[in-house]
Enzyme design. Structure first.
Site, PDB file in Angstrom:
ATOM      1  N   GLN A  85       0.838  -1.202   0.000  1.00  0.00           N
ATOM      2  CA  GLN A  85       0.000   0.000   0.000  1.00  0.00           C
ATOM      3  C   GLN A  85       0.869   1.247   0.000  1.00  0.00           C
ATOM      4  OE1 GLN A  85      -3.401   0.354   2.883  1.00  0.00           O
ATOM      5  NE2 GLN A  85      -2.185   1.993   3.725  1.00  0.00           N
ATOM      6  N   GLY A  86       0.826   2.014  -1.065  1.00  0.00           N
ATOM      7  CA  GLY A  86       1.653   3.220  -1.173  1.00  0.00           C
ATOM      8  C   GLY A  86       0.842   4.470  -0.895  1.00  0.00           C
ATOM      9  N   SER A 145       1.274   6.549   2.579  1.00  0.00           N
ATOM     10  CA  SER A 145       1.990   7.526   3.421  1.00  0.00           C
ATOM     11  C   SER A 145       3.246   8.060   2.749  1.00  0.00           C
ATOM     12  CB  SER A 145       2.396   6.881   4.742  1.00  0.00           C
ATOM     13  OG  SER A 145       1.293   6.284   5.347  1.00  0.00           O
ATOM     14  N   GLU A 182      -9.411  -1.692   6.706  1.00  0.00           N
ATOM     15  CA  GLU A 182      -8.114  -1.758   7.380  1.00  0.00           C
ATOM     16  C   GLU A 182      -8.285  -1.610   8.893  1.00  0.00           C
ATOM     17  OE1 GLU A 182      -5.390   1.289   6.087  1.00  0.00           O
ATOM     18  OE2 GLU A 182      -3.662   0.278   6.932  1.00  0.00           O
ATOM     19  N   ASN A 225      -3.921   6.290  16.624  1.00  0.00           N
ATOM     20  CA  ASN A 225      -5.019   6.249  17.590  1.00  0.00           C
ATOM     21  C   ASN A 225      -5.537   7.639  17.970  1.00  0.00           C
ATOM     22  OD1 ASN A 225      -5.025   3.529  17.459  1.00  0.00           O
ATOM     23  ND2 ASN A 225      -4.483   3.160  19.599  1.00  0.00           N
ATOM     24  N   GLU A 226      -4.664   8.644  17.932  1.00  0.00           N
ATOM     25  CA  GLU A 226      -5.139  10.006  18.214  1.00  0.00           C
ATOM     26  C   GLU A 226      -6.163  10.439  17.154  1.00  0.00           C
ATOM     27  OE1 GLU A 226      -1.992   9.086  18.222  1.00  0.00           O
ATOM     28  OE2 GLU A 226      -1.456   9.357  20.338  1.00  0.00           O
TER      29      GLU A 226
HETATM   30  C1  LIG Z   1       4.675  -0.497  11.136  1.00  0.00           C
HETATM   31  C2  LIG Z   1       3.959   0.440  10.213  1.00  0.00           C
HETATM   32  C3  LIG Z   1       3.484  -0.014   9.001  1.00  0.00           C
HETATM   33  C4  LIG Z   1       2.908   0.867   8.092  1.00  0.00           C
HETATM   34  N1  LIG Z   1       2.544   0.405   6.857  1.00  0.00           N
HETATM   35  C5  LIG Z   1       2.117   1.290   5.942  1.00  0.00           C
HETATM   36  C6  LIG Z   1       1.873   0.850   4.594  1.00  0.00           C
HETATM   37  O1  LIG Z   1       2.016  -0.327   4.252  1.00  0.00           O
HETATM   38  N2  LIG Z   1       1.493   1.784   3.691  1.00  0.00           N
HETATM   39  C7  LIG Z   1       1.308   3.101   4.017  1.00  0.00           C
HETATM   40  O2  LIG Z   1       0.931   3.877   3.146  1.00  0.00           O
HETATM   41  N3  LIG Z   1       1.524   3.533   5.278  1.00  0.00           N
HETATM   42  C8  LIG Z   1       1.935   2.667   6.248  1.00  0.00           C
HETATM   43  N4  LIG Z   1       2.197   3.102   7.513  1.00  0.00           N
HETATM   44  C9  LIG Z   1       2.093   4.534   7.796  1.00  0.00           C
HETATM   45  C10 LIG Z   1       0.981   4.913   8.748  1.00  0.00           C
HETATM   46  O3  LIG Z   1      -0.245   4.927   8.085  1.00  0.00           O
HETATM   47  C11 LIG Z   1       1.371   6.265   9.327  1.00  0.00           C
HETATM   48  O4  LIG Z   1       2.516   6.075  10.141  1.00  0.00           O
HETATM   49  C12 LIG Z   1       0.262   6.869  10.151  1.00  0.00           C
HETATM   50  O5  LIG Z   1      -0.799   7.272   9.333  1.00  0.00           O
HETATM   51  C13 LIG Z   1       0.773   8.084  10.963  1.00  0.00           C
HETATM   52  O6  LIG Z   1       1.413   8.992  10.135  1.00  0.00           O
HETATM   53  P1  LIG Z   1       2.893   9.536  10.469  1.00  0.00           P
HETATM   54  O7  LIG Z   1       3.771   8.383  10.773  1.00  0.00           O
HETATM   55  O8  LIG Z   1       3.285  10.467   9.389  1.00  0.00           O
HETATM   56  O9  LIG Z   1       2.747  10.330  11.830  1.00  0.00           O
HETATM   57  P2  LIG Z   1       2.158  11.807  12.003  1.00  0.00           P
HETATM   58  O10 LIG Z   1       0.898  11.937  11.218  1.00  0.00           O
HETATM   59  O11 LIG Z   1       3.234  12.787  11.767  1.00  0.00           O
HETATM   60  O12 LIG Z   1       1.787  11.782  13.525  1.00  0.00           O
HETATM   61  C14 LIG Z   1       2.751  11.941  14.574  1.00  0.00           C
HETATM   62  C15 LIG Z   1       1.988  11.993  15.891  1.00  0.00           C
HETATM   63  O13 LIG Z   1       1.125  13.110  15.915  1.00  0.00           O
HETATM   64  C16 LIG Z   1      -0.229  12.715  16.146  1.00  0.00           C
HETATM   65  N5  LIG Z   1      -1.152  13.533  15.345  1.00  0.00           N
HETATM   66  C17 LIG Z   1      -1.064  13.815  14.028  1.00  0.00           C
HETATM   67  N6  LIG Z   1      -2.112  14.567  13.636  1.00  0.00           N
HETATM   68  C18 LIG Z   1      -2.887  14.746  14.732  1.00  0.00           C
HETATM   69  C19 LIG Z   1      -4.120  15.418  14.969  1.00  0.00           C
HETATM   70  N7  LIG Z   1      -4.788  16.041  13.990  1.00  0.00           N
HETATM   71  N8  LIG Z   1      -4.652  15.383  16.221  1.00  0.00           N
HETATM   72  C20 LIG Z   1      -3.996  14.722  17.222  1.00  0.00           C
HETATM   73  N9  LIG Z   1      -2.822  14.086  17.066  1.00  0.00           N
HETATM   74  C21 LIG Z   1      -2.279  14.090  15.842  1.00  0.00           C
HETATM   75  C22 LIG Z   1      -0.281  11.272  15.688  1.00  0.00           C
HETATM   76  O14 LIG Z   1      -1.299  10.543  16.305  1.00  0.00           O
HETATM   77  C23 LIG Z   1       1.089  10.762  16.103  1.00  0.00           C
HETATM   78  O15 LIG Z   1       1.091  10.398  17.460  1.00  0.00           O
HETATM   79  C24 LIG Z   1       2.741   2.231   8.447  1.00  0.00           C
HETATM   80  C25 LIG Z   1       3.166   2.683   9.711  1.00  0.00           C
HETATM   81  C26 LIG Z   1       3.780   1.809  10.580  1.00  0.00           C
HETATM   82  C27 LIG Z   1       4.256   2.337  11.904  1.00  0.00           C
END
Ligand SMILES: Cc1cc2nc3c(=O)[nH]c(=O)nc-3n(C[C@H](O)[C@H](O)[C@H](O)COP(=O)(O)OP(=O)(O)OC[C@H]3O[C@@H](n4cnc5c(N)ncnc54)[C@H](O)[C@@H]3O)c2cc1C
Length: 392
Positions: free
Chosen positions: A122-123, A125, A240, A379-380
């Site tokens: 899944q592409g 993020s 998902e 979760n947030e």
């Molecule tokens: C092990 C793993 C596997 C994954 N696999 C895939 C995959 O196959 N394909 C893919 O596309 N993505 C994948 N992901 C990405 C995943 O979907 C993102 O990590 C997730 O959506 C969070 O985005 P971020 O890491 O950019 O964190 P950020 O969005 O930068 O968040 C950082 C922190 O800020 C908090 N935050 C952000 N916005 C808000 C808000 N509006 N209100 C309150 N708190 C907030 C978040 O909860 C988090 O604690 C994977 C992630 C992990 C860890």
């Protein structure tokens, strides 16, 4: 009806007893890292039986089970220690193609997704576009019959194993950011794709960053209309969330925790007899029961898959999972402290386990699943969605 379901449960149990080797079950249950062959070998066994693509309509090869049958099947698989299948193809790509794919796309992909010969990632993020996914920048520019794609994708689970990727790209920069997003199916063999590994906290490789450099994707591999990808994607994310909640997994972790606590001694008696431990265990059990009830209500009414019930399950299910794995690591004691990535990947080989066999994978398994409160929507964000729906 009750009797039919009991018969069905016995049929599933008998199948698992016959086809799932105790060694594989033990490795999967304890958190050892399974190879692609082991995972997709198990998918093949389910495919041959016709027990795969549980949410797929019968015409596409699904088993046509009632929600209760699906629940029983997942429950029995988790109890038996069956490997957890990689569902990016079966759930997400499958839902996308069944709902919105062209006949040609369905013909090309659905059968190989079902029998496990086509692996998907899944592409979505990107660095800086995770929770705020609509801000994604990976750009696709139309050039005749192709889109030329440039940008990067991150945290792409199993990209290094994958044949295809369902990709969110920006095709328009004017207007609302949600309105300029398109879904493309990307053949991972196309020139211009670089897959760079990211090693997780557990010392293992399941994550990657993708670099896309002038990748030419045929326009016939677009799903739905150009710039309408955001609405289609919501269907994918709903499924998902419910699978990320992992209620069946939590039930299996609970059983495992009880087994470990029976054999681990603290202050001269089994850990399971410690009043403090039993109190924590009971609280987890009650929450598990409550979540199972909510899960059953979602399975009985699939419109809830994209509602707050799905967000609630994801939030509470992953919290419970993480608490259980933390307790397993604690219960396994000192021998759970050393990290042995080689052992997790290849088994013990000639080495003797240090301490009981359940100890080595306990902490890496806990560390790996720290991800469950982030992936599939942090979760947030689930909290925000629940609060927004309930409180306005
Ligand atoms: C092990 C793993 C596997 C994954 N696999 C895939 C995959 O196959 N394909 C893919 O596309 N993505 C994948 N992901 C990405 C995943 O979907 C993102 O990590 C997730 O959506 C969070 O985005 P971020 O890491 O950019 O964190 P950020 O969005 O930068 O968040 C950082 C922190 O800020 C908090 N935050 C952000 N916005 C808000 C808000 N509006 N209100 C309150 N708190 C907030 C978040 O909860 C988090 O604690 C994977 C992630 C992990 C860890």
């Amino acid at each position: 009806m009750e009797q039919d379901l009991e018969d069905f449960r016995f049929e599933v149990r008998a199948f698992l007893k016959e086809k799932l080797s105790p060694e594989l079950a033990e490795r999967a249950r304890s958190g050892f890292y399974l190879s692609k062959q082991e995972l997709f070998g198990w998918q093949q066994a389910l495919y041959k039986k016709g027990w795969i693509g549980l949410n797929w309509p019968k015409e596409y090869g699904g088993p046509d089970w009632s929600p209760m049958q699906k629940y029983i099947f997942e429950d029995e698989c988790a109890q038996a220690g069956a490997p957890i299948l990689i569902t990016l193809g079966l759930n997400q790509a499958g839902a996308l193609l069944i709902n919105f794919g062209t006949d040609e796309q369905k013909k090309r992909h659905l059968q190989p997704i079902l029998d496990g010969t086509q692996t998907w990632c899944q592409g979505f993020s990107e660095p800086g576009s995770g929770s705020d996914l609509a801000s994604l920048k990976c750009a696709a520019v139309r050039d005749g019959d192709h889109y030329v794609v440039n940008g990067t994708k991150i945290w792409t689970t199993i990209a290094h194993w994958s044949d295809w990727c369902f990709l969110l790209v920006r095709t328009d920069n004017g207007g609302r950011k949600q309105d300029g997003i398109t879904i493309l199916l990307m053949d991972m063999k196309l020139p211009g794709i670089t897959v760079r590994p990211i090693i997780g906290l557990d010392g293992m490789h399941s994550l990657n960053q993708l670099f896309l450099d002038n990748v030419r994707i045929p326009a016939s591999d677009r799903v739905g209309e150009e710039n309408r990808g955001w609405d289609l994607m919501k269907v994918v994310l709903g499924t998902e969330r419910v699978s990320a909640a992992g209620i069946w997994k939590a039930k299996a972790h609970f059983e495992r925790l009880c087994l470990i606590a029976k054999s681990e001694m603290r202050n001269g008696r089994p850990l399971i007899e410690s009043p403090r431990f039993r109190q924590r265990l009971s609280w987890l059990y009650l929450r598990l029961q409550a979540l199972e009830e909510i899960l059953l209500s979602v399975l009985a009414d699939t419109s809830k898959l994209v509602g707050i019930e799905a967000s609630l399950l994801k939030l509470r299910g992953t919290q419970l999972q993480q608490e259980l794995l933390e307790m397993i690591s604690e219960a396994a004691g000192y021998y759970a402290i050393p990290l042995h990535p080689g052992v997790l990947r290849d088994g013990w080989g000639d080495e003797e386990p240090i301490g009981p066999a359940y100890a080595a994978p306990a902490t890496p398994f806990y560390l790996f699943w720290r991800k469950s409160s982030i992936s599939g929507g942090a979760n947030e964000i689930m909290r925000n969605m629940i609060a927004h729906t309930l409180l306005g």
